[in-house]
Design a protein around this motif. Structure first.
Motif, PDB file in Angstrom:
ATOM      1  N   ASN A 183      37.410  61.317  42.002  1.00 52.38           N
ATOM      2  CA  ASN A 183      37.734  61.479  43.523  1.00 52.38           C
ATOM      3  C   ASN A 183      39.347  61.976  43.576  1.00 52.38           C
ATOM      4  OD1 ASN A 183      35.315  59.457  44.437  1.00 52.38           O
ATOM      5  ND2 ASN A 183      34.976  61.714  44.526  1.00 52.38           N
ATOM      6  N   ASP A 187      40.951  65.445  44.374  1.00 55.78           N
ATOM      7  CA  ASP A 187      41.426  65.867  45.621  1.00 55.78           C
ATOM      8  C   ASP A 187      42.928  66.114  45.377  1.00 55.78           C
ATOM      9  OD1 ASP A 187      39.141  65.227  47.098  1.00 55.78           O
ATOM     10  OD2 ASP A 187      39.806  63.037  47.411  1.00 55.78           O
ATOM     11  N   ASP A 192      38.498  71.925  44.566  1.00 54.57           N
ATOM     12  CA  ASP A 192      37.576  72.322  45.379  1.00 54.57           C
ATOM     13  C   ASP A 192      37.982  74.072  45.668  1.00 54.57           C
ATOM     14  OD1 ASP A 192      35.111  72.849  46.759  1.00 54.57           O
ATOM     15  OD2 ASP A 192      35.833  71.951  48.453  1.00 54.57           O
ATOM     16  N   ALA A 237      32.542  65.526  46.606  1.00 51.36           N
ATOM     17  CA  ALA A 237      33.105  65.845  47.957  1.00 51.36           C
ATOM     18  C   ALA A 237      32.295  65.326  48.817  1.00 51.36           C
ATOM     19  CB  ALA A 237      33.379  67.342  47.977  1.00 51.36           C
ATOM     20  N   LYS A 241      32.983  59.060  48.502  1.00 48.79           N
ATOM     21  CA  LYS A 241      33.489  59.217  46.956  1.00 48.79           C
ATOM     22  C   LYS A 241      33.766  58.024  46.403  1.00 48.79           C
ATOM     23  CE  LYS A 241      35.778  63.287  49.151  1.00 48.79           C
ATOM     24  NZ  LYS A 241      37.067  63.943  49.543  1.00 48.79           N
TER      25      LYS A 241
END
Length: 283
Positions: A183, A187, A192, A237, A241
């Motif tokens: 994660n 991030d 994404d 997502a 997470k």
């Protein structure tokens, strides 16, 4: 990462004075998992999945074969077992109960069968090779290993957009797919938005919080001087997470033949016959 319980196997192997090695056959499932046929305590015939991310052995609650001769205590631990794989015998093996495993397997077996030895995962010939002496490394390139809490980590370069990002990956033969990002990495690097997304699945827990898994395509991944293109890469997502490390999954592992040195400081890799095969699709 939590430190796992250490397990020491006493390995009884007759090494050839000529070849100084022991071969253990395996098969590969359509899920990219390695399966070895074993006989436990001379009674229970079990198919066990090789899990490079653990040292111990375990039995799955979803096993298809009987384990009548593996006796567990109240803590779900069984000690002093023997495991035969062909002519290869492990003594004083400790099993843990009720641990999930891959398809077509009754449980898992870890890396302690190679304790103190250099070993090879030979995907070209469907076998492990355990070496008593220095193996032939012709055609292989070295990569640095980080061996932590009985688990193997390697560094790889991820080409994301116009950026090349290095990250450490846990070798994880129980994960059928390619790369799975933590994660934190997903991030921080904006995966994404930067990866081409090819699939998405949303699950909710009893509290209504969502777990979203996404599959994407990484344009280039570099391991040593080997470059893989359009690599299958997943990440999480949503509200929950929980992925704390990056995985180098079974679909990536099979693309190389691997030799691990006895000190667990270096791995040597060479592209296998699967190097350019289509990537496994996570449903």
């Amino acid at each position: 990462m939590f430190k796992k319980i250490s397990l020491f196997f006493i390995i009884t192997v007759g090494f050839s004075s000529v070849y100084a090695q022991q071969n253990i056959p395996f098969r590969i499932t359509k899920y990219n998992n390695i399966i070895v046929k074993t006989l436990v305590n001379k009674k229970d015939s079990l198919d066990l999945m090789f899990q490079i991310a653990m040292k111990d052995a375990s039995i799955s609650p979803d096993r298809q074969r009987k384990t009548d001769h593996i006796v567990f205590n109240k803590d779900g631990i069984s000690e002093n077992n023997t495991v035969q794989i062909g002519k290869f015998t492990l003594n004083n093996v400790q099993f843990f109960d009720h641990e999930l495993t891959g398809h077509e397997a009754d449980g898992k077996i870890g890396t302690a069968m190679f304790s103190g030895k250099a070993f090879k995962i030979d995907y070209d010939n469907n076998r492990f090779v355990i070496y008593d002496k220095q193996p032939d490394l012709e055609g292989y390139q070295p990569i640095t290993l980080l061996y932590d809490h009985e688990q193997f980590f390697i560094a790889g370069d991820n080409v994301i957009g116009d950026q090349q990002e290095e990250a450490y990956f846990l070798l994880q033969s129980g994960y059928a797919g390619g790369l799975l990002y933590s994660n934190e990495f997903a991030d921080a690097k904006g995966l994404d938005k930067k990866l081409k997304i090819t699939g998405e699945k949303t699950l909710k827990n009893s509290s209504g919080k969502s777990v979203v898994t996404k599959q994407g395509v990484l344009p280039n991944f570099k391991l040593g001087n080997a470059v893989l293109k359009d690599v299958s890469a997943g990440f999480f997502a949503g509200d929950l997470k929980t992925q704390t490390v990056n995985y180098f999954g079974a679909d990536m592992l099979r693309r190389f033949n691997w030799i691990f040195d006895a000190d667990r400081k270096t791995a040597y890799i060479k592209p296998s016959k699967y190097f350019s095969e289509p990537y496994y699709k996570i449903n």
